[in-house]
Motif scaffolding. Structure first.
Motif, mmCIF file in Angstrom:
data_model
loop_
_atom_site.group_PDB
_atom_site.id
_atom_site.type_symbol
_atom_site.label_atom_id
_atom_site.label_comp_id
_atom_site.label_asym_id
_atom_site.label_seq_id
_atom_site.Cartn_x
_atom_site.Cartn_y
_atom_site.Cartn_z
ATOM 1 N N GLY A 132 0.780 -1.235 0.000
ATOM 2 C CA GLY A 132 0.000 0.000 0.000
ATOM 3 C C GLY A 132 0.809 1.279 0.000
ATOM 4 O O GLY A 132 0.281 2.353 0.302
ATOM 5 N N LEU A 133 2.080 1.201 -0.360
ATOM 6 C CA LEU A 133 2.939 2.381 -0.383
ATOM 7 C C LEU A 133 2.436 3.402 -1.407
ATOM 8 O O LEU A 133 2.068 3.051 -2.528
ATOM 9 C CB LEU A 133 4.377 1.981 -0.742
ATOM 10 N N LYS A 134 2.418 4.681 -1.001
ATOM 11 C CA LYS A 134 2.099 5.779 -1.900
ATOM 12 C C LYS A 134 3.262 6.761 -1.891
ATOM 13 O O LYS A 134 3.736 7.163 -0.828
ATOM 14 C CB LYS A 134 0.807 6.476 -1.465
ATOM 15 N N VAL A 135 3.734 7.137 -3.081
ATOM 16 C CA VAL A 135 4.885 8.022 -3.215
ATOM 17 C C VAL A 135 4.403 9.398 -3.644
ATOM 18 O O VAL A 135 3.805 9.553 -4.720
ATOM 19 C CB VAL A 135 5.904 7.465 -4.231
ATOM 20 N N PHE A 140 9.321 9.630 -10.491
ATOM 21 C CA PHE A 140 10.648 10.252 -10.350
ATOM 22 C C PHE A 140 11.127 10.219 -8.900
ATOM 23 O O PHE A 140 12.334 10.179 -8.633
ATOM 24 C CB PHE A 140 10.614 11.683 -10.886
ATOM 25 N N GLY A 141 10.198 10.209 -7.960
ATOM 26 C CA GLY A 141 10.575 10.057 -6.563
ATOM 27 C C GLY A 141 11.166 8.684 -6.303
ATOM 28 O O GLY A 141 12.136 8.549 -5.540
ATOM 29 N N VAL A 142 10.604 7.660 -6.953
ATOM 30 C CA VAL A 142 11.147 6.302 -6.830
ATOM 31 C C VAL A 142 12.572 6.261 -7.380
ATOM 32 O O VAL A 142 13.460 5.625 -6.807
ATOM 33 C CB VAL A 142 10.252 5.285 -7.564
ATOM 34 N N LEU A 143 12.802 6.970 -8.500
ATOM 35 C CA LEU A 143 14.151 7.032 -9.071
ATOM 36 C C LEU A 143 15.142 7.676 -8.104
ATOM 37 O O LEU A 143 16.292 7.234 -7.989
ATOM 38 C CB LEU A 143 14.134 7.812 -10.390
ATOM 39 N N VAL A 144 14.683 8.717 -7.409
ATOM 40 C CA VAL A 144 15.557 9.379 -6.431
ATOM 41 C C VAL A 144 15.915 8.415 -5.303
ATOM 42 O O VAL A 144 17.070 8.348 -4.862
ATOM 43 C CB VAL A 144 14.889 10.649 -5.868
ATOM 44 N N VAL A 145 14.950 7.651 -4.826
ATOM 45 C CA VAL A 145 15.209 6.657 -3.774
ATOM 46 C C VAL A 145 16.230 5.632 -4.264
ATOM 47 O O VAL A 145 17.159 5.251 -3.533
ATOM 48 C CB VAL A 145 13.902 5.960 -3.344
ATOM 49 N N ILE A 213 20.424 10.360 4.667
ATOM 50 C CA ILE A 213 19.909 9.449 3.637
ATOM 51 C C ILE A 213 18.433 9.166 3.908
ATOM 52 O O ILE A 213 17.591 9.240 3.015
ATOM 53 C CB ILE A 213 20.697 8.118 3.630
ATOM 54 N N PHE A 214 18.129 8.833 5.177
ATOM 55 C CA PHE A 214 16.735 8.592 5.563
ATOM 56 C C PHE A 214 15.854 9.796 5.235
ATOM 57 O O PHE A 214 14.775 9.656 4.639
ATOM 58 C CB PHE A 214 16.641 8.298 7.066
ATOM 59 N N GLU A 215 16.308 10.976 5.649
ATOM 60 C CA GLU A 215 15.479 12.172 5.486
ATOM 61 C C GLU A 215 15.257 12.512 4.017
ATOM 62 O O GLU A 215 14.174 12.971 3.634
ATOM 63 C CB GLU A 215 16.119 13.353 6.225
ATOM 64 N N SER A 216 16.269 12.305 3.181
ATOM 65 C CA SER A 216 16.113 12.566 1.748
ATOM 66 C C SER A 216 15.083 11.625 1.129
ATOM 67 O O SER A 216 14.216 12.046 0.355
ATOM 68 C CB SER A 216 17.457 12.411 1.027
ATOM 69 N N MET A 217 15.182 10.351 1.482
ATOM 70 C CA MET A 217 14.220 9.375 0.962
ATOM 71 C C MET A 217 12.806 9.696 1.449
ATOM 72 O O MET A 217 11.842 9.651 0.677
ATOM 73 C CB MET A 217 14.616 7.962 1.398
ATOM 74 N N ARG A 218 12.694 10.020 2.728
ATOM 75 C CA ARG A 218 11.369 10.309 3.292
ATOM 76 C C ARG A 218 10.767 11.581 2.696
ATOM 77 O O ARG A 218 9.540 11.693 2.564
ATOM 78 C CB ARG A 218 11.476 10.417 4.810
ATOM 79 N N ASP A 229 16.316 19.467 1.475
ATOM 80 C CA ASP A 229 16.176 18.222 2.240
ATOM 81 C C ASP A 229 16.652 17.021 1.418
ATOM 82 O O ASP A 229 17.248 16.081 1.967
ATOM 83 C CB ASP A 229 14.716 18.014 2.661
ATOM 84 N N ILE A 230 16.386 17.057 0.124
ATOM 85 C CA ILE A 230 16.828 15.966 -0.759
ATOM 86 C C ILE A 230 18.333 16.058 -1.004
ATOM 87 O O ILE A 230 19.047 15.053 -0.971
ATOM 88 C CB ILE A 230 16.066 16.001 -2.095
#
Length: 259
Positions: A132-135, A140-145, A213-218, A229-230
């Motif tokens: 149930g993940l929503k990005v 493009f957010g998935v690509l950044v992760v 790393i965590f904060e950028s992904m989040r 932040d990214i």
């Protein structure tokens, strides 16, 4: 010269990938553990998301980076293990007698580790979508992760390769990589920075590159395109990569000079 280097890198990367595929139990446990973290943490701690500090954020999106980063650390460690195996079975010494670029001998296993990590991260994110993940930022957010995971894995692979070349021992190389796992938990692993009560843990989280790393992904998963932040995650990766890749290069030079 350049074409020869990349040809050597390609051949040694291909060999490392084939070797990994022939021993699937070298990477499957790490992948399963990362998925286990994702399922258990989301199931057992999702109620934390009701706290005001979360501002209604989905806890699955909050905890997903922990699973991704743990996979990055475990997967990239394979680069060092691959080098140790080559040293122990004599293949490393034989490589030194060939015209192969010395840089490619180190880069091959590292790039193979990055390829393995890319596939692992895709699988973890896919499981997240099934759960149930929503990005917030979409594709493009998935690509950044993915880029953040691969970058952090590269930093760790450099360290892993450096330790392997220094020690030339599988047990010592594996023990040396354990230093990265405490970094996961001395960070904003389960709650936002604002909810950390212990002052010493806040200090540890502040100087810990894993936090960024965590904060950028989040940020891309939950909040959206907030540039600074990214960017902090990529800056942290750049600094750590410079340190660990330099360490690997120096270790490789010494290993080659010793024959």
């Amino acid at each position: 010269m350049g074409n020869g280097l990349w040809k050597d890198v390609w051949l040694l990367t291909k060999r490392s990938i084939v070797t990994t595929l022939r021993s699937p139990f070298s990477f499957i446990p790490n992948l399963l553990i990362s998925m286990f973290f994702l399922v258990v943490y989301d199931s057992g701690l999702s109620g934390i998301a009701e706290l005001p500090a979360f501002e209604g954020a989905n806890y699955l999106a909050f905890i997903l980076p922990v699973s991704v980063v743990s996979a990055a650390i475990g997967g990239a460690g394979g680069a060092g293990q691959g080098i140790v195996k080559d040293i122990e079975n004599g293949f490393f010494s034989r490589l030194l007698l060939t015209p192969a670029s010395r840089l490619s001998i180190v880069l091959g296993p590292i790039i193979a580790g990055m390829t393995q990590l890319f596939v692992q991260t895709l699988l973890i994110i896919s499981i997240g979508f099934v759960m149930g993940l929503k990005v917030e930022t979409g594709f493009f957010g998935v690509l950044v992760v993915l880029l953040l995971a691969i970058g952090w894995g590269l930093a760790f692979a450099g360290y892993s390769a450096g330790v392997a070349l220094r020690t030339k021992n599988a047990q010592a190389a594996q023990a040396g990589t354990l230093i990265f796992f405490p970094l996961i938990f001395l960070s904003t692993t389960f709650v936002p920075y604002e909810l950390i009560e212990a002052s010493w843990l806040k200090v540890a989280a502040t100087i810990n590159p894993t936090t960024y790393i965590f904060e950028s992904m989040r940020t891309v998963l939950i909040e959206g395109w907030i540039f600074w932040d990214i960017a902090q995650g990529f800056i942290a990766i750049g600094i750590v990569c410079f340190i660990t890749i330099t360490f690997a290069a120096v270790s490789a030079k010494k290993a080659v000079s010793r024959g």
